[in-house]
Each structure stands twice: as structure tokens, then as C-alpha cells.
Enzyme design. Structure first.
Site, short mmCIF file in Angstrom:
data_model
loop_
_atom_site.label_atom_id
_atom_site.label_comp_id
_atom_site.label_asym_id
_atom_site.label_seq_id
_atom_site.Cartn_x
_atom_site.Cartn_y
_atom_site.Cartn_z
N GLU A 89 -5.26 -10.05 0.39
CA GLU A 89 -5.97 -9.88 1.66
C GLU A 89 -7.46 -10.07 1.39
O GLU A 89 -7.99 -9.53 0.43
CB GLU A 89 -5.74 -8.48 2.25
CG GLU A 89 -4.30 -8.24 2.66
CD GLU A 89 -4.04 -6.85 3.24
OE1 GLU A 89 -4.99 -6.23 3.77
OE2 GLU A 89 -2.89 -6.41 3.15
N GLU A 142 0.79 -1.23 0.00
CA GLU A 142 0.00 0.00 0.00
C GLU A 142 0.82 1.29 0.00
O GLU A 142 0.70 2.11 0.90
CB GLU A 142 -0.96 -0.03 1.20
CG GLU A 142 -1.97 -1.14 1.02
CD GLU A 142 -3.10 -1.10 2.02
OE1 GLU A 142 -2.85 -0.93 3.21
OE2 GLU A 142 -4.26 -1.27 1.59
C1 GAL Z 1 -5.25 -3.49 4.25
C2 GAL Z 1 -3.86 -3.34 4.76
C3 GAL Z 1 -3.64 -4.04 6.06
C4 GAL Z 1 -4.77 -3.77 7.00
C5 GAL Z 1 -6.03 -4.21 6.39
C6 GAL Z 1 -7.23 -3.95 7.24
O1 GAL Z 1 -5.58 -2.43 3.46
O2 GAL Z 1 -2.92 -3.81 3.84
O3 GAL Z 1 -2.41 -3.64 6.59
O4 GAL Z 1 -4.85 -2.42 7.25
O5 GAL Z 1 -6.25 -3.50 5.21
O6 GAL Z 1 -7.14 -4.42 8.51
#
Ligand code: GAL
Length: 972
Positions: free
Chosen positions: A490, A410
Site C-alpha cells: 500500500e 493487518e
Molecule cells: C492500511 C490498511 C487499509 C486502509 C489504509 C488506509 O493500513 O491496510 O485497509 O486502512 O491503511 O486507508
């Protein structure tokens, strides 16, 4: 100042691999002298001097973070920098920790060169040995080495380290996690013989067609004049460094079969131990393959976290993490969002996990400048960024478990990533690269997104996704992107109760080859226990103005590493063996490399939850990707009542991560059953004193229509209940997908009950009511119909929405497309503390997180039924309950039977108490046990960062009927 410049470090040695070396070493972990200053200008000037006194300094444990040892406090932000964005400047309040460590050099310590190595210091430090400056370094989660030899003295030595919490490097370290300064990984001093080894790079490939291995071990010796040899005794190899050899037959390394060969690199003055895993990673026809086979990541994102020690995690904790992952069928880790302690990667090699090793690089907070000044796109920052990539790749290059390098997380789009990619491709052409946030993917070998809704994932799977704006003008780049494999880096935000929908994601991953799996966000809740505290802290607990609240409490493990229901669900959803049936009974091997010969298949037949027969299945060898039909067990006995066959796949022998008998997978099937018995004749209503009426075992208040006594127990209720303490996922994210606002707008959190009629019939009691919030026109007409038979009392509830309700897309306000729950709530005496039930269990389950629930007989105390979410919220529902018995120690209690099933929740506080509580310590037991008997609850979704519950799991407002029967406890 060095902590504000764009120089990654001074006086450091070239980065190199983390080596297990025979050279003498001293650990400098332990108790250090410590002094904290509010900023660099307040810090003492003579800290490095051996003659300066430090006897009034405190003691601090290294590795560790001072903010977790009673100094200052930890800070948690998600994306925001907790200081003004003015790169590369730092705030005046820049906590600065001076650390001093006296140590004795052993008498036999070899003269000459020695390397002082820091595995991780957050965020910037300067180091002196016996008063002489050795250098400085930034890059918190990366090693720094300094030449110490010339400054070492026989006997007593003084090492001084000044650590600044904030530095220019902090602009590259805006990961969503606690800001935890300090020397948080090991410190060592190692002798570095002139005829020793500087660095080693293992290249070990596997040809899946011929079964041959290929090996070359590059080696940098301290002085090229001294030769070294590479020995692999098991393969009879004795090679020169850099010499390539083909080995006709080796056993390959994979996460499923992590075969390692012991090797040594021997130089005259030093021996280095290696473990070699042969595997070849390729991108072929748009897919990532290892040893010729596409792999599917069943992964998690792992931060380093310990509830007491923050990111200073012990080797035991690392092993515990990996053992838990293996036990829960997880096969991949993304080291979000920095390289972990190097010992963790050794354990991944050993236990078998695919690893995406991620660079310590995230500039997320520049979102608040609309990415103006983002270091990722400013060439002045390229050296700082490249340094991080180089230190990661050099340190970790010998791990077979690492199959992908990630450039960071990010940090938007930026040309500096081009430098990182070019250098890495040149240095290590054998591993692909990953970077998610640049939507052109020009520096990534994967297409990737986060928290993608399912419909979008389907489009990606079938390569029909929309063209991103970043490649719209560049057909070549777009063609490249479209040909890439997809990894969901993620998804399934595991914050609080949830995530919902794991099974739906897995179905889609398995449907499209292009989708090579995903990584649940995230492994562990980052709740911290400060010295002396019993409740975990999270953002906002210190009254700070900028914080990320509990957004870091979003893991599959609770902070103490107890698996949450989300992990149990994930384990079931990703099981590597799928058992379907019952007729035919089929066993499918969903692994990529190994057969199922390491498993034993047992079966058990249960009638009404009681075992009537059990045995072992004979299962042939099943190749990866194949399946086999297995005859139904011969010894089934049958019998009246509900019959279930459960097949379990368990480890046949001990594995390094679990003992023989550990359950890997299971399937459960209902078998044909005989008809159930119809209850006997109904009872009559009888007056029972003033304003009271008795019906079977129940006594009712005629004004309120409420049950006040049941089988001798004093009770209150049951009444309609539509509310639940909102989960983090119900709350959505920053106003997005916030279903709770809809519920509140519809007044579901403040429903009032009006009794319209209490009708006493000869054999029934009917209570009519309207349940509605003040100020709105909507409500729910609810009819409670009571009848009794023998010692049982049956309640059937009819629910009819009345006025003003409207579904999604409707025009009447408020629009409320769902109800949190639909059922009744009642209160029982506080002495009731044990529950037995026949139904789904053993853990909690919800509409879109219920794969791990299996039908059986279970028991638990009321307290054990609670799931200890760090931030209290709806939890603990057991689904598909046929009957439940709630009793006190004396054997008084009540039985509830479903028609046919209900959802059961019992707790010592109300949903409103649960909703008000911010920490577990806020929950105080009342003098009642509150029992919810539900027809349904709304799905969980994962909207705390991602999509809402899918439509099929939404509990839509509408007319409904359900029933339960109360009765006496069964004998015994
Ligand atoms: C993503 C990020 C993580 C965490 C997650 C939400 O955008 O890469 O580090 O923030 O969202 O918990």
C-alpha cells in the site's frame, strides 16, 4: 450459539473451485421476503417453517445489503470494532435479518443431489430448506455450499436464511470498510449428478527457455468409478485427470498478453469449462519471476464498492473496474482485503492483470487491546482462520491471473499464520505467499511495508534497511528476510486531492530490482448514496460515536467511478512506454513480455497551442525492456511563438479493454522558438472621480488600493492570498504530519490586509500593504505595482515575510515551514462562466502531481474546472498557464497573461466556503466567480496516511515576486 462459537460452519460441503458447469442450475437471486430484528432473541422462532406466514414481510433484493435498502444503516469504522471487544461474543444488538425465498423447481429438474451455494453472506448465517436445517457458515467473502438434494421437493420450495450482522467471524473481518450485512453475492442451486465433477485443479506451467508448456489437470469426480477426460482442442489434447503432459510449444499467459486456451473436463453427467493460462511463477535470486522474467507491479488495492449497492457489485461493474485499470496502465490488483466475487478473477484472466488474492482476514481492532486476545495468535482460532484460507485457495486456484496468495491484512503477528502458510504451501506449491504485518516475514515470501517514505524505500532497494526488531535475535530468519523481494503493498494514499509524489515512487521502483512495485491505496472512494440521497455519506453522518469519518473516501475513482486526477496522474507515471526527446527521440518499452507492435506512434507539432503539422512515426519492433531511437519527424514546420512536439502512443487496433486509438502513453517536448514581441509604450494614470483613479483598462479605489473595474467589468481584488481549503493530505493523520495546524498556528487562515500606502505615480500605481493575522508578530509585506500599456494592465507583486517566520527546525514559534499557496485572489462577476487557456491541462495539477498535465489549448466552464471531491477541499488548479481568458456568454471578460506562467483556479465559492463544506451539497454558488492567480502552491503529499510532500515540493515562506497582465479578450 453458532454465531458466537469458534466453528467456521456446520453442514457445509468441502470447499472446491468455482466451476462453469453444464449441470442444471437455478439462480436464486432476486426478490426475497425479509424481516429485520434488533437481535437474535427478538427474531421470530418459526421463520423456517413453510407454514409460517410471511405476507406481512418486506421485499429485499438479493444479492444486497439490507442497510442499503432502507433498513438500519451502514456503519463505517477504520480499525475499531463497532462493538465491545470480548471475543468471541457479540453484542445484544446484533441485527438479524430473516430472508425467505420461495422458488419452483422446474419439472425436468434431475432427481438426486444438488448443491445450494452462497457466494458471500455477511457475516454469519443459518440455512433451512423446506424447514430442514442444512447448516451454518461464517466467512463473509467466501463461498459456502450445502447438500440440498434430500430436502428438495417437486414444485414449490422454501429457502430460509437467517443472517446475523455480528458473529465470532466479525473479529476476523475488521477491514477498513463499511460494515455491510446481508446476502450480498449470488445464491444458486445446482444439480450435482452422481456421475459428475466435484473439483478441478489446473496446473499449467511454461518453460521460458524451451517455450514448452506443461499441463496436468487434477480432477475429483463425484464417484471415482466414473471416469473423466480433459480436452484442450486447440492443443489436440485428450488427457486423463492427473496425467502430466509436455506440450512442445505453447503461448504463455501474462498480464500483458493474457493468452488463454479453452478446455473442458468431461464426465458422463457433467462438463466443466476451463480456460487455461500457461505460466510459471518462481522466486529466483531474491526476485519474483513469471515465465523467467522479474515483474513490476503497477498496482492498485481494490475493494468491492458500488455507491448504491455496496459490495454487491454487478459483473458489469467488475468489468468496468478492470477496463478502467487497463486503460490507465495498471497491471496488478491486490484484492484488498478479501477474495472478490469469483467472476472478477475470470475477468482478470481474460483482460490480463496480475492478482494478489487476499484472504478474508483482518483483526486490526485488537490494536485497542494492545493485541491481547488477538485471534491470530490464539490456537483456538486456528480452525476459523484456516477455513478461510482453504476456501479462498480452493475456490480460486484455477486462475492464471493469481500469482500470489495473501494470508490476510493487518492482523499483527500470530502463530496461526504458520498453519495457513503450511497448508497453502502443501496444497499449491506453485504460488508464493504474502503477509505484510508480521515483521519477521517468516510466513511470507515477500518483504513488504505500507506507506513507506522514499528514503526508506531507497534503503530497502539497496538492501541496507534496518533490521526489524522481530528478526534481530534470529540471524537465520533475518538472512531469509533480507533475501526477499520487496513489494509496497500500500502506498500513495489517494484520499481527497492527491496523492502527491507518484512519480518519485516510480523512479525509485525502477531504480532497484529488489523493489517489485507497489499498489496504490486505493482504487475507489467508498462513498455511499442511500436511497433518495444526492450526497455521499461517510463515517459520522449518522451521529455515531465511533466511526472512521471519511477515511474510506480515498480512491483513485470517485464513488460513481469517474476517474479522479490522481488516476490520470498514475496512468502517466506508470506508462508502459516512455517517450523521451526531442533530440534524439527515444522510445522505451517498459513492459516485461510484449513488444510495442500493438501501438501506433503519432506526432503533432503545435505553435502557441495550435496544430501546425502532424504525422505518424515509423517505429521498429522494440523488445520488452529495450528502447530505440527514432528520427525526428521530417514534416516539422516551425514558426514564431512557443512550439511543442507531442508524441502519442495509441492502440493500433481494438483490444478487449479499449478501442483502437486509445492513448497509452505520450511525451511532449519544447522545440526552439523565436523571440516574443515586447509590449508597446506605457499609459498614464488619470483621475476618475472621487477617490478613484484610472490606469489603462483599470479603475482603482484610492483608499483600499483595490482594483474595482477592469475593462468594464466590476471586480474586487486582487489581493494577496496564502490560504487554501485544506486537503485531506494537508490534514495528515491523527495529528501526524498535520501541516494545517502549522498553517493555522501561523494565522494563515485569518490574514488581515492593512494598506500602508497608495502611491499614484505618473505611470504607475503602487499599493503597499502588510498582511498579517491578529495576535501574532509575523506578517507579509506586500507591494502591488500596477502599470498599463495599451489596453493591458500589469500587476507585479513583491512579497517579503516580516517578523516571526521560521523554517523547519527553527526556534521562533510558531514554526511554519510552508505556505499553502502564494498568489492573488480576485472576484469577477458571476456571469463569467467559460474559461479558455493555453498552458497545462486538461485536468488539475499540483507541484507533486503534474506528470499528466500537458501544454495545450483548453477550454472548460467554471463548473467543469471543479474536481468533485466527496469532501470539498482545494481542487481544480491548472498549472503552467501562459494565458487564460474568462468570459461570459456575451463575450465580456478578461484575459490574464503570465510572466511567464501562473496557476489558475476559478470557482463560484471562496476557499473558506470550500473549507467549511463537509459534503458537496454544502457548496452554494455565490454571486461572484473567485479567481486565484498563483505563483505556486504547496505540494500535496500523501500524509493522510503516509509521508508529507517531499522537500522539493514545499512552498517555503520567503521573498518572492511574480506578475500577471490583464487585458481584453482576444478577437474570436
Ligand atoms: C492500511 C490498511 C487499509 C486502509 C489504509 C488506509 O493500513 O491496510 O485497509 O486502512 O491503511 O486507508
Amino acid at each position: 450459539m453458532y454465531y458466537e462459537d469458534l466453528v467456521p460452519g456446520t453442514g457445509r460441503r468441502e470447499p472446491r473451485a468455482w466451476l462453469r458447469s453444464s449441470a442444471p442450475v437455478i439462480s436464486l437471486n432476486g426478490s426475497w421476503r425479509f424481516k429485520l430484528s434488533a437481535g437474535p432473541s427478538e427474531a421470530p422462532v418459526d421463520v423456517m417453517s413453510p407454514t409460517a406466514a410471511d405476507n406481512d414481510w418486506d421485499e429485499l433484493v438479493v444479492p444486497g445489503h439490507w442497510v442499503l435498502q432502507g433498513y438500519d444503516r451502514p456503519r463505517y469504522t477504520n480499525t475499531a470494532f463497532p462493538f465491545p471487544i470480548d471475543p468471541p461474543r457479540t453484542p445484544a444488538a446484533n441485527p438479524t435479518g430473516d430472508h425467505r425465498r420461495w422458488f419452483d423447481l422446474p419439472a425436468d429438474w434431475p432427481a438426486g443431489r444438488a448443491v445450494l451455494r452462497f457466494e458471500g453472506v455477511d457475516s454469519c448465517f443459518k440455512v433451512w430448506l423446506n424447514g430442514a436445517e442444512l447448516g451454518t457458515s461464517k466467512g463473509s467473502r467466501l463461498p459456502s455450499e450445502f447438500e440440498a438434494g434430500p430436502h428438495l421437493r417437486p414444485g414449490r420450495n422454501l429457502l430460509t436464511v437467517r443472517v446475523h450482522q455480528w458473529s465470532s467471524g466479525s473479529y476476523l473481518e475488521d477491514q477498513d470498510m463499511w460494515w455491510l450485512p446481508g446476502i450480498f453475492r449470488d445464491v444458486t442451486l445446482r444439480s450435482h449428478p452422481a456421475d459428475g465433477i466435484d473439483d478441478v485443479f489446473v496446473h499449467a506451467g511454461f518453460d521460458h527457455v524451451t517455450g514448452a508448456g506443461e499441463l496436468r489437470v487434477d480432477c475429483v469426480t463425484t464417484d471415482p468409478a466414473y471416469g473423466a477426460r480433459v480436452l484442450v482442442p486447440e492443443l489436440g489434447l485428450d488427457l486423463a485427470p492427473g496425467e502430466s503432459v509436455a506440450i512442445p510449444a505453447v503461448e504463455p499467459w501474462s498480464a500483458e498478453v493474457p493468452r488463454l486456451y479453452e478446455a473442458t473436463v468431461v464426465a458422463p453427467g457433467e462438463t466443466v469449462e476451463l480456460r487455461i493460462g500457461f505460466r510459471t511463477i518462481k522466486l529466483e535470486d531474491g526476485l519474483l519471476t513469471v515465465n523467467g522474467r522479474p515483474i513490476l507491479f503497477r498496482g492498485v488495492n481494490r475493494h468491492e464498492h458500488d455507491e448504491y449497492r455496496g459490495r454487491a457489485v454487478s459483473t458489469e461493474t467488475m468489468r468496468q473496474d478492470l477496463v478502467l485499470m487497463k486503460q490507465h496502465n495498471i497491471n496488478a490488483v491486490r484484492t484488498a482485503h478479501y477474495p472478490p466475487h469469483p467472476a472478477f478473477l475470470d475477468l482478470c484472466d481474460e483482460l490480463g492483470l496480475w492478482v494478489i488474492d487476499e484472504c478474508d482476514l483482518e483483526t486490526h481492532g485488537f490494536i485497542y487491546t494492545d493485541w491481547q486476545g488477538n485471534p491470530a495468535d490464539d490456537p483456538a482460532w486456528a480452525p476459523m482462520m484456516l477455513d478461510r484460507m482453504q476456501r479462498m485457495v480452493e475456490r480460486d486456484k484455477n486462475h492464471p491471473s493469481i500469482v500470489v496468495w495473501s494470508l490476510g491484512n493487518e492482523s499483527h503477528r500470530g502463530r496461526n499464520f504458520g498453519d495457513l502458510a503450511a497448508w497453502t504451501r502443501d496444497r499449491d506449491p506453485d504460488r508464493p505467499l504474502f503477509y505484510e504485518r508480521d515483521r519477521s516475514y517468516e510466513f511470507s515470501d515477500f518483504y513488504s511495508l505500507m506507506y513507506t517514505p522514499l528514503e526508506e524505500l531507497e534503503r530497502i532497494g539497496s538492501r541496507t534497511e534496518e533490521v526489524p526488531a522481530e528478526t534481530a535475535e534470529d540471524p537465520e530468519l533475518e538472512a531469509r528476510r533480507r533475501a526477499l523481494p520487496f513489494v509496497l503493498c500500500e502506498y500513495a494514499h489517494a484520499m481527497g486531492n492527491g496523492p502527491g509524489g507518484l512519480a518519485d515512487y516510480q523512479r525509485v521502483f525502477e531504480k532497484y530490482p529488489r523493489l517489485q512495485g507497489g499498489f496504490v491505496w486505493e482504487w475507489i472512494d467508498h462513498g455511499l448514496l442511500l436511497p433518495g440521497a444526492t450526497d455521499h455519506v461517510y463515517g459520522g453522518d449518522f451521529g455515531e460515536k465511533i466511526h472512521g469519518s471519511n477515511f474510506c473516501v480515498d480512491g483513485l475513482l470517485f464513488p460513481d467511478r469517474t476517474p479522479s486526477p490522481g488516476l490520470t496522474e498514475y496512468k502517466k507515471v506508470i506508462e508502459p512506454v516512455r517517450v523521451t526527446g526531442p533530440d534524439p527521440l527515444r522510445i522505451e518499452n517498459r513492459q516485461d513480455f510484449a513488444t510495442l507492435d500493438h501501438l501506433e506512434f503519432t506526432w503533432i507539432e503545435e505553435v502557441e497551442g495550435e496544430e501546425v503539422a502532424a504525422g505518424t512515426l515509423t517505429v521498429p519492433t522494440i523488445q520488452p525492456g529495450a528502447s530505440a531511437e527514432v528520427p525526428l519527424p521530417g514534416g516539422l514546420v516551425g514558426g514564431g511563438g512557443e512550439r511543442w512536439l507531442t508524441v502519442r502512443a495509441i492502440l493500433a487496433k481494438d483490444e478487449p479493454w479499449a478501442a483502437a486509438g486509445h492513448e497509452v502513453a505520450w511525451g511532449q517536448f519544447e522545440l526552439p522558438r523565436s523571440a516574443s514581441v515586447v509590449p508597446d509604450a506605457s499609459q498614464r494614470t488619470v483621475a476618475a472621480g472621487h477617490d478613484r483613479i484610472r490606469l489603462g483598462p483599470g479603475v482603482f479605489d484610492l483608499r483600499s488600493g483595490l482594483l474595482v473595474e477592469l475593462g468594464g467589468l466590476s471586480v474586487e481584488g486582487p489581493r494577496l492570498d496564502l490560504w487554501r481549503a485544506p486537503t485531506d493530505n494537508d490534514n495528515g493523520q491523527g495529528g501526524n504530519n498535520d501541516v494545517v495546524s502549522e498553517w493555522r498556528a501561523a494565522g494563515l487562515d485569518r490574514l488581515e490586509h492593512r494598506v500602508d500606502a497608495v502611491e499614484v505615480g505618473e505611470r504607475e500605481l503602487v499599493v503597499r500593504s502588510r498582511v498579517a493575522p491578529d495576535g501574532l508578530g509575523l506578517g507579509v509585506r506586500t507591494t502591488y505595482r500596477w502599470t498599463a500599456a495599451g489596453e493591458t494592465l500589469r500587476l507585479s507583486v513583491d512579497v517579503e515575510p516580516d517578523g516571526g517566520w521560521d523554517g523547519p527546525g527553527g526556534t521562533i514559534k510558531p514554526v511554519c515551514g510552508s505556505w499553502p499557496r502564494l498568489g492573488v485572489r480576485m472576484a469577477l462577476p458571476a456571469l463569467i462562466d467559460r474559461v479558455r487557456w493555453f498552458g497545462g491541462g486538461p485536468g488539475e495539477a499540483y507541484a507533486d502531481s503534474r506528470q499528466a498535465s500537458r501544454v495545450g489549448r483548453y477550454s472548460a466552464t467554471v463548473d467543469e474546472l471543479q474536481t468533485p471531491y466527496v469532501v470539498p477541499q482545494e481542487n481544480g488548479a491548472r498549472i503552467d498557464v501562459r494565458w487564460a481568458e474568462l468570459a461570459d456568454a456575451e463575450g465580456n471578460g478578461v484575459r490574464v497573461d503570465g510572466a511567464p506562467v501562473f496557476q489558475l483556479t476559478a470557482r463560484r465559492w471562496t476557499a473558506e466556503d470550500l473549507e467549511r463544506a463537509r459534503h458537496r451539497g454544502d457548496l452554494v454558488a455565490r454571486d461572484r466567480v473567485y479567481l486565484n492567480l498563483d505563483l505556486a502552491q504547496n505540494g500535496l503529499g500523501s500524509a493522510s496516511c503516509g509521508p508529507r510532500a517531499l522537500p522539493q515540493y514545499v512552498l517555503a515562506p520567503g521573498p518572492q515576486s511574480f506578475a500577471v497582465t490583464f487585458g481584453p479578450l482576444s478577437a474570436g
